[in-house]
Design an enzyme around this catalytic site. Structure first.
Site, PDB file in Angstrom:
ATOM      1  N   ASN A   1       0.782  -1.215  -0.105  1.00  0.00           N
ATOM      2  CA  ASN A   1      -0.065   0.100  -0.077  1.00  0.00           C
ATOM      3  C   ASN A   1       0.883   1.233   0.014  1.00  0.00           C
ATOM      4  O   ASN A   1       1.416   1.588   0.949  1.00  0.00           O
ATOM      5  CB  ASN A   1      -0.950  -0.085   1.135  1.00  0.00           C
ATOM      6  CG  ASN A   1      -1.618   1.264   1.379  1.00  0.00           C
ATOM      7  OD1 ASN A   1      -1.831   2.010   0.430  1.00  0.00           O
ATOM      8  ND2 ASN A   1      -2.379   1.509   2.355  1.00  0.00           N
ATOM      9  N   TRP A   2       1.154   1.789  -1.061  1.00  0.00           N
ATOM     10  CA  TRP A   2       2.129   2.969  -1.354  1.00  0.00           C
ATOM     11  C   TRP A   2       1.396   4.197  -0.739  1.00  0.00           C
ATOM     12  O   TRP A   2       2.140   5.172  -0.584  1.00  0.00           O
ATOM     13  CB  TRP A   2       2.405   3.087  -2.612  1.00  0.00           C
ATOM     14  CG  TRP A   2       3.373   2.095  -3.282  1.00  0.00           C
ATOM     15  CD1 TRP A   2       3.929   1.175  -2.393  1.00  0.00           C
ATOM     16  CD2 TRP A   2       3.823   1.929  -4.551  1.00  0.00           C
ATOM     17  NE1 TRP A   2       4.887   0.352  -3.424  1.00  0.00           N
ATOM     18  CE2 TRP A   2       4.540   0.991  -4.835  1.00  0.00           C
ATOM     19  CE3 TRP A   2       3.442   2.771  -5.812  1.00  0.00           C
ATOM     20  CZ2 TRP A   2       5.395   0.559  -5.709  1.00  0.00           C
ATOM     21  CZ3 TRP A   2       4.261   2.151  -7.037  1.00  0.00           C
ATOM     22  CH2 TRP A   2       5.092   1.035  -7.118  1.00  0.00           C
ATOM     23  N   LYS A   3       0.191   4.111  -0.396  1.00  0.00           N
ATOM     24  CA  LYS A   3      -0.496   5.458  -0.024  1.00  0.00           C
ATOM     25  C   LYS A   3      -0.115   6.690  -0.735  1.00  0.00           C
ATOM     26  O   LYS A   3      -0.093   6.262  -2.031  1.00  0.00           O
ATOM     27  CB  LYS A   3      -0.033   5.773   1.320  1.00  0.00           C
ATOM     28  CG  LYS A   3      -0.211   4.518   2.341  1.00  0.00           C
ATOM     29  CD  LYS A   3      -0.276   4.723   3.838  1.00  0.00           C
ATOM     30  CE  LYS A   3      -0.478   3.287   4.610  1.00  0.00           C
ATOM     31  NZ  LYS A   3      -0.379   3.606   6.108  1.00  0.00           N
TER      32      LYS A   3
ATOM     33  N   HIS B   1      -9.718   0.992   4.705  1.00  0.00           N
ATOM     34  CA  HIS B   1      -8.403   1.273   5.315  1.00  0.00           C
ATOM     35  C   HIS B   1      -8.757   2.351   6.442  1.00  0.00           C
ATOM     36  O   HIS B   1      -9.556   3.174   6.463  1.00  0.00           O
ATOM     37  CB  HIS B   1      -7.290   2.006   4.313  1.00  0.00           C
ATOM     38  CG  HIS B   1      -6.178   1.922   5.010  1.00  0.00           C
ATOM     39  ND1 HIS B   1      -5.783   3.090   5.651  1.00  0.00           N
ATOM     40  CD2 HIS B   1      -5.114   1.270   5.025  1.00  0.00           C
ATOM     41  CE1 HIS B   1      -4.526   2.800   6.123  1.00  0.00           C
ATOM     42  NE2 HIS B   1      -3.935   1.542   5.794  1.00  0.00           N
TER      43      HIS B   1
ATOM     44  N   GLU C   1      -7.151   4.891   7.515  1.00  0.00           N
ATOM     45  CA  GLU C   1      -6.992   6.041   7.057  1.00  0.00           C
ATOM     46  C   GLU C   1      -8.417   6.935   6.316  1.00  0.00           C
ATOM     47  O   GLU C   1      -8.649   7.835   6.592  1.00  0.00           O
ATOM     48  CB  GLU C   1      -5.642   6.282   6.258  1.00  0.00           C
ATOM     49  CG  GLU C   1      -4.683   6.338   7.124  1.00  0.00           C
ATOM     50  CD  GLU C   1      -3.269   5.712   6.408  1.00  0.00           C
ATOM     51  OE1 GLU C   1      -3.319   5.715   5.185  1.00  0.00           O
ATOM     52  OE2 GLU C   1      -2.509   5.275   7.322  1.00  0.00           O
TER      53      GLU C   1
ATOM     54  N   GLU D   1      -5.589  -4.562  10.756  1.00  0.00           N
ATOM     55  CA  GLU D   1      -4.656  -3.620  10.881  1.00  0.00           C
ATOM     56  C   GLU D   1      -4.990  -2.542  12.101  1.00  0.00           C
ATOM     57  O   GLU D   1      -5.734  -1.860  12.057  1.00  0.00           O
ATOM     58  CB  GLU D   1      -4.616  -2.577   9.417  1.00  0.00           C
ATOM     59  CG  GLU D   1      -4.395  -3.312   8.211  1.00  0.00           C
ATOM     60  CD  GLU D   1      -3.631  -2.400   7.345  1.00  0.00           C
ATOM     61  OE1 GLU D   1      -2.572  -2.623   6.960  1.00  0.00           O
ATOM     62  OE2 GLU D   1      -4.194  -1.368   7.246  1.00  0.00           O
TER      63      GLU D   1
ATOM     64  N   GLY E   1       1.932   2.694  10.717  1.00  0.00           N
ATOM     65  CA  GLY E   1       3.028   3.666  10.363  1.00  0.00           C
ATOM     66  C   GLY E   1       3.714   4.351  11.858  1.00  0.00           C
ATOM     67  O   GLY E   1       4.302   5.302  11.998  1.00  0.00           O
TER      68      GLY E   1
ATOM     69  N   SER F   1       3.092  -1.825  10.558  1.00  0.00           N
ATOM     70  CA  SER F   1       4.548  -1.862  10.788  1.00  0.00           C
ATOM     71  C   SER F   1       5.245  -3.045  10.697  1.00  0.00           C
ATOM     72  O   SER F   1       6.071  -3.413  11.194  1.00  0.00           O
ATOM     73  CB  SER F   1       4.855  -1.220  12.438  1.00  0.00           C
ATOM     74  OG  SER F   1       4.556   0.290  12.545  1.00  0.00           O
TER      75      SER F   1
ATOM     76  N   GLY G   1       2.711  -1.019   4.331  1.00  0.00           N
ATOM     77  CA  GLY G   1       2.788   0.333   4.051  1.00  0.00           C
ATOM     78  C   GLY G   1       4.186   0.845   3.669  1.00  0.00           C
ATOM     79  O   GLY G   1       4.885   0.645   2.789  1.00  0.00           O
ATOM     80  N   GLY G   2       4.750   1.608   4.931  1.00  0.00           N
ATOM     81  CA  GLY G   2       6.142   1.988   4.783  1.00  0.00           C
ATOM     82  C   GLY G   2       7.098   1.360   4.122  1.00  0.00           C
ATOM     83  O   GLY G   2       7.997   1.813   3.403  1.00  0.00           O
TER      84      GLY G   2
HETATM   85  P1  PGA Z   1       2.681   0.472   7.809  1.00  0.00           P
HETATM   86  O1  PGA Z   1       1.175   0.605   6.997  1.00  0.00           O
HETATM   87  O2  PGA Z   1       3.181  -0.634   7.448  1.00  0.00           O
HETATM   88  O3  PGA Z   1       3.430   1.712   7.112  1.00  0.00           O
HETATM   89  O4  PGA Z   1       2.317   0.577   9.208  1.00  0.00           O
HETATM   90  C1  PGA Z   1       0.385  -0.461   6.831  1.00  0.00           C
HETATM   91  C2  PGA Z   1      -0.863  -0.034   6.176  1.00  0.00           C
HETATM   92  O5  PGA Z   1      -1.455   1.005   6.711  1.00  0.00           O
HETATM   93  O6  PGA Z   1      -1.579  -0.580   5.405  1.00  0.00           O
END
Ligand code: PGA
Length: 252
Positions: free
Chosen positions: A11-13, A97, A99, A169, A175, A214, A235-236
């Site tokens: 997930n590159w956001k 998600h 977010e 999640e 994050g 994470s 994500g990250g």
């Molecule tokens: P993260 O994000 O790996 O940066 O914690 C995961 C996500 O939001 O899907």
């Protein structure tokens, strides 16, 4: 035991530009060509779907989007439909998600509608569920996840989970560098599977449940070794080709 092919989805956001995503994707494709038993998917920002769709043609790596409208078409400025995602050969779409839930105010109901629209349009939704820190501290983790899941089951029907993936999640782990322990993840993954099994055992046994929050190259293997953890939503660490490839290789 059901055979669930592990899935690792990036997930590159809202990260990257054309100049950075091209070498990133090239590095990932090169790295996952060997020694990777997991299915791999990349969810870039909408505007890069065309570029990735071309780069991923004739490869095993699948394309996904990060969000979708529940509406088919019409006066919905700024929204993207299921049919538009299909035009760019998307296979997956992330729905719900945290977010989207917490920054953009998407409700359980909105998410259930998006999930149903995705399944109806032949996309595979990756449904995200997870509790906030205060909910975990109040011992409300299972209540929150049950509510998030039940709304989707009621709206879309249990059979729609035959064409879906779930991602657990925990919001406090996204994050933050603070991942759930493998045991904490496993406990919730098992709860999710049992919740689905109330409606349909076979479907519950077959659905893939990813962990997200994470996940890094150095904790992925322990998380993925748990019985009910079928891969990750990353994500990250998906913004670095070497890290992401290590995570993809950590599935067994
Ligand atoms: P993260 O994000 O790996 O940066 O914690 C995961 C996500 O939001 O899907």
């Amino acid at each position: 035991m059901t055979d669930r092919t592990p899935l690792v989805a990036a997930n590159w956001k809202m990260n990257g530009t054309l100049a950075t995503i091209r070498p990133l994707l090239a590095g990932i494709m090169e790295g996952v060509r060997e020694d990777c038993i997991a299915e791999v998917a990349i969810c870039p920002p909408f505007v890069y779907l065309a570029e990735l769709s071309a780069m991923l043609a004739n490869t095993e790596v699948r394309l996904g989007a990060q969000n979708v409208s529940q509406q088919a078409s019409g006066a919905f400025t700024g929204e993207i439909s299921v049919a538009m995602l299909r035009d760019f050969a998307c296979h997956y779409v992330i729905v719900g998600h945290s977010e989207r839930r917490h920054i953009y105010g998407e409700s359980d109901n909105d998410i259930a509608e998006k999930f149903a629209a995705a399944v109806a349009g032949d996309l595979v939704p990756i449904l995200c569920v997870g509790e906030r820190l205060e909910e975990r501290e109040d011992d409300a983790t299972e209540t929150v996840i049950a509510r998030q899941l039940d709304t989707v089951i009621q709206h879309a029907g249990i059979e729609s989970f035959r064409r879906a993936v779930i991602a657990y999640e925990p919001v406090w782990a996204i994050g933050t560098g603070r991942n759930a322990s493998p045991e904490q993840a496993e406990e919730v993954h098992e709860f999710i599977r049992l919740r689905l099994a109330r409606h349909d055992d076979a479907c519950a046994g077959a659905v893939r449940i990813l962990y997200g929050g994470s996940v890094k190259a150095d904790n992925a293997e322990n998380l993925f070794s748990m019985a009910n953890v079928d891969g990750g939503l990353i994500g990250g660490a998906s913004l670095n080709a070497d890290d992401f490839v290590s995570i993809c290789r950590a599935t067994r």
